[in-house]
Design a protein around this motif. Sequence first.
Motif, PDB file in Angstrom:
ATOM      1  N   THR A  93      47.680 -14.470 -23.855  1.00 20.33           N
ATOM      2  CA  THR A  93      48.655 -13.487 -23.006  1.00 20.33           C
ATOM      3  C   THR A  93      47.892 -12.022 -23.163  1.00 20.33           C
ATOM      4  N   ALA A  94      47.205 -11.781 -24.274  1.00 19.91           N
ATOM      5  CA  ALA A  94      46.607 -10.332 -24.118  1.00 19.91           C
ATOM      6  C   ALA A  94      45.607 -10.148 -23.148  1.00 19.91           C
ATOM      7  N   ILE A  95      44.860 -11.569 -23.169  1.00 19.80           N
ATOM      8  CA  ILE A  95      43.619 -11.610 -22.110  1.00 19.80           C
ATOM      9  C   ILE A  95      44.229 -11.243 -20.503  1.00 19.80           C
ATOM     10  N   LEU A  96      45.236 -12.179 -20.372  1.00 19.13           N
ATOM     11  CA  LEU A  96      45.811 -11.954 -19.187  1.00 19.13           C
ATOM     12  C   LEU A  96      46.429 -10.547 -18.671  1.00 19.13           C
ATOM     13  N   VAL A  97      47.139  -9.980 -19.753  1.00 12.00           N
ATOM     14  CA  VAL A  97      47.675  -8.708 -19.442  1.00 12.00           C
ATOM     15  C   VAL A  97      46.711  -7.743 -19.338  1.00 12.00           C
ATOM     16  N   SER A  98      45.693  -7.608 -19.890  1.00 12.35           N
ATOM     17  CA  SER A  98      44.453  -6.984 -20.037  1.00 12.35           C
ATOM     18  C   SER A  98      43.802  -6.985 -18.808  1.00 12.35           C
ATOM     19  N   ASN A  99      43.878  -8.029 -17.930  1.00 14.88           N
ATOM     20  CA  ASN A  99      43.182  -8.088 -16.678  1.00 14.88           C
ATOM     21  C   ASN A  99      44.127  -7.185 -15.605  1.00 14.88           C
ATOM     22  N   LEU A 100      45.409  -7.151 -15.824  1.00 15.87           N
ATOM     23  CA  LEU A 100      46.428  -6.366 -14.920  1.00 15.87           C
ATOM     24  C   LEU A 100      46.062  -4.850 -15.449  1.00 15.87           C
ATOM     25  N   PHE A 101      45.750  -4.526 -16.651  1.00 12.96           N
ATOM     26  CA  PHE A 101      45.577  -3.112 -17.058  1.00 12.96           C
ATOM     27  C   PHE A 101      44.306  -2.732 -16.244  1.00 12.96           C
ATOM     28  N   PHE A 102      43.219  -3.888 -16.365  1.00 11.88           N
ATOM     29  CA  PHE A 102      42.086  -3.411 -15.473  1.00 11.88           C
ATOM     30  C   PHE A 102      42.203  -2.956 -14.270  1.00 11.88           C
ATOM     31  N   VAL A 103      42.936  -3.741 -13.519  1.00 10.40           N
ATOM     32  CA  VAL A 103      43.117  -3.502 -12.172  1.00 10.40           C
ATOM     33  C   VAL A 103      44.006  -2.154 -11.883  1.00 10.40           C
ATOM     34  N   PHE A 104      44.867  -2.063 -12.742  1.00  5.87           N
ATOM     35  CA  PHE A 104      45.525  -0.736 -12.653  1.00  5.87           C
ATOM     36  C   PHE A 104      44.851   0.448 -12.852  1.00  5.87           C
ATOM     37  N   PHE A 105      44.015   0.304 -13.911  1.00  6.54           N
ATOM     38  CA  PHE A 105      42.981   1.469 -14.358  1.00  6.54           C
ATOM     39  C   PHE A 105      42.124   1.822 -13.220  1.00  6.54           C
ATOM     40  N   VAL A 106      41.435   0.831 -12.491  1.00  4.32           N
ATOM     41  CA  VAL A 106      40.433   0.740 -11.581  1.00  4.32           C
ATOM     42  C   VAL A 106      41.049   1.466 -10.289  1.00  4.32           C
ATOM     43  N   CYS A 107      42.407   1.229  -9.942  1.00  6.99           N
ATOM     44  CA  CYS A 107      42.989   1.665  -8.724  1.00  6.99           C
ATOM     45  C   CYS A 107      43.348   3.142  -9.045  1.00  6.99           C
ATOM     46  N   LEU A 108      43.634   3.527 -10.124  1.00  7.76           N
ATOM     47  CA  LEU A 108      44.079   4.977 -10.436  1.00  7.76           C
ATOM     48  C   LEU A 108      42.802   5.708 -10.361  1.00  7.76           C
ATOM     49  N   SER A 109      41.736   5.280 -10.963  1.00 10.56           N
ATOM     50  CA  SER A 109      40.426   5.954 -10.963  1.00 10.56           C
ATOM     51  C   SER A 109      39.974   6.400  -9.643  1.00 10.56           C
TER      52      SER A 109
ATOM     53  N   PHE B 210      33.485  -9.721 -23.322  1.00 17.66           N
ATOM     54  CA  PHE B 210      33.982 -10.337 -22.141  1.00 17.66           C
ATOM     55  C   PHE B 210      33.148 -10.216 -20.769  1.00 17.66           C
ATOM     56  N   TRP B 211      32.164 -10.958 -21.136  1.00 18.87           N
ATOM     57  CA  TRP B 211      31.053 -10.687 -20.026  1.00 18.87           C
ATOM     58  C   TRP B 211      31.523 -11.735 -18.784  1.00 18.87           C
ATOM     59  N   TRP B 212      32.304 -12.861 -19.296  1.00 19.85           N
ATOM     60  CA  TRP B 212      32.414 -13.668 -18.359  1.00 19.85           C
ATOM     61  C   TRP B 212      33.613 -13.343 -17.149  1.00 19.85           C
ATOM     62  N   ASN B 213      34.314 -12.195 -17.680  1.00 20.04           N
ATOM     63  CA  ASN B 213      35.427 -11.729 -17.011  1.00 20.04           C
ATOM     64  C   ASN B 213      34.962 -10.752 -15.820  1.00 20.04           C
ATOM     65  N   PRO B 214      34.922 -11.073 -14.526  1.00 16.20           N
ATOM     66  CA  PRO B 214      34.652 -10.301 -13.616  1.00 16.20           C
ATOM     67  C   PRO B 214      35.032  -8.885 -13.215  1.00 16.20           C
ATOM     68  N   LEU B 215      36.482  -8.864 -13.876  1.00 15.39           N
ATOM     69  CA  LEU B 215      37.222  -7.516 -13.854  1.00 15.39           C
ATOM     70  C   LEU B 215      36.412  -6.319 -14.999  1.00 15.39           C
ATOM     71  N   ILE B 216      35.824  -6.831 -15.806  1.00 10.92           N
ATOM     72  CA  ILE B 216      35.325  -6.097 -16.684  1.00 10.92           C
ATOM     73  C   ILE B 216      34.396  -5.051 -16.010  1.00 10.92           C
ATOM     74  N   TYR B 217      33.455  -5.504 -15.030  1.00  8.78           N
ATOM     75  CA  TYR B 217      32.589  -4.736 -14.656  1.00  8.78           C
ATOM     76  C   TYR B 217      33.082  -3.405 -13.671  1.00  8.78           C
ATOM     77  N   PRO B 218      34.366  -3.685 -12.811  1.00  8.32           N
ATOM     78  CA  PRO B 218      34.614  -2.660 -12.086  1.00  8.32           C
ATOM     79  C   PRO B 218      35.081  -1.721 -13.125  1.00  8.32           C
ATOM     80  N   PHE B 219      35.791  -2.264 -14.229  1.00  6.01           N
ATOM     81  CA  PHE B 219      36.257  -1.380 -15.195  1.00  6.01           C
ATOM     82  C   PHE B 219      35.329  -0.277 -15.681  1.00  6.01           C
ATOM     83  N   ARG B 220      34.341  -0.955 -16.159  1.00  7.69           N
ATOM     84  CA  ARG B 220      33.141  -0.405 -16.824  1.00  7.69           C
ATOM     85  C   ARG B 220      32.760   0.819 -15.870  1.00  7.69           C
TER      86      ARG B 220
END
Length: 375
Positions: free
Chosen positions: A11-27, A211-221
């Motif tokens: 659940t934490a992984i899935l929720v964090s993905n939503l946080f990643f998207v929200f963070f990138v959109c805000l930035s 979390f190298w396997w998560n494609p959302l980690i790279y736009p977040f980085r």
Amino acid sequence: MILFTSYSFITAILVSNLFFVFFVCLSKSDKILLHIPLRVFAVFGTALLVKFLFPVEFVHAKVISSFEIFPTIIRSMEKKLFTIGGFAVQVRWLLLAVWIAGIFCISWSRIHFYRQLIHRFGHLPSVCDERYLKILEEVKKENGYQFETTVIVDGNIQTILEYGYFRQIIFMPNAMYSQDELRYIFLHELEHFANKTNWIKLVVIILECVFWWNPLIYPFRNACSHLLEVYCDSCVSKKLDKREKIAYLGCLIQEMKRESSVLCRKKKYHFSSQFFWQSNLKQRFSVMMQYERNRKFEIATYFVVFALFSLSYGFVLQPEYKPPELNLEHIYNTDYVIEYEDDSYTLYIDDEPEMIFMSLEEIDRLGLQYEEVEK
């Protein structure tokens, strides 16, 4: 009561993905960056990190059941692939091995880059050019920087790169910089050291390695990299007047052009900033020249961040399985007896208990026939 389960981790992984998207959109939003301080993103990033480090569930958390997706994933993970020495290798163990191997490979590539950087250039003495040293000391004195800083200039260094957690080093290419350009470059790089941005980059790199396997980690980085540059620009702009801000932005443009032309030549040694190229110069310019704090907007953003963080601990995803459908044909076509005993109704076939009902309504719902039962 606080629990840590595999489901709370998922659940934490899935929720964090939503946080990643929200963070990138805000930035990426100019409206956001032009009206709220960047510490809002620091709070958001901290909330994201807490969710990663403490993937727990509370006893009163709402359980969101998954009848199809979760059970299918679990069955796939438990599928047996082959056997080694009596140990059944399942899909989950193979994926775990790939995950760990990826962590080691990505981590080694990051460590190797900095080891190579230090091995090749770390032994070089600090620059002896009096002009560099004089401007560096002037900038440090004007802004109250007390930490020791080493400047290393070498022809094999292609871009400006700050490095160091305990020892601050500025690597610079052997280029012809004017006095004003050197002042702005040192001011910007020293702000990185003063604000400990390398430690923040280290945390982001660790997340990327894990979390190298998560494609959302790279736009977040990339978003974090850009925001750190924007933050340092913002700190610098507070120390400059309008004319100096324009000159500072001109310096950034000239440096980007110089680095672009150098990197296109593909020299043998390639040591460049991994964070500079993810930076949006247009947005950096806008924030420096047009920033106007909106406290209501800032408070609203804080509220959304804290609300999302609190909500993320309010539920947990869990698999749920539907009971097998009952085949009652054999009961309808067989002689049966329903008897009342121990506050329940038991259906017998050939004197063997077959089914238990808690009320007469359940019997009626199945369309079973029964005679009045003595209670």
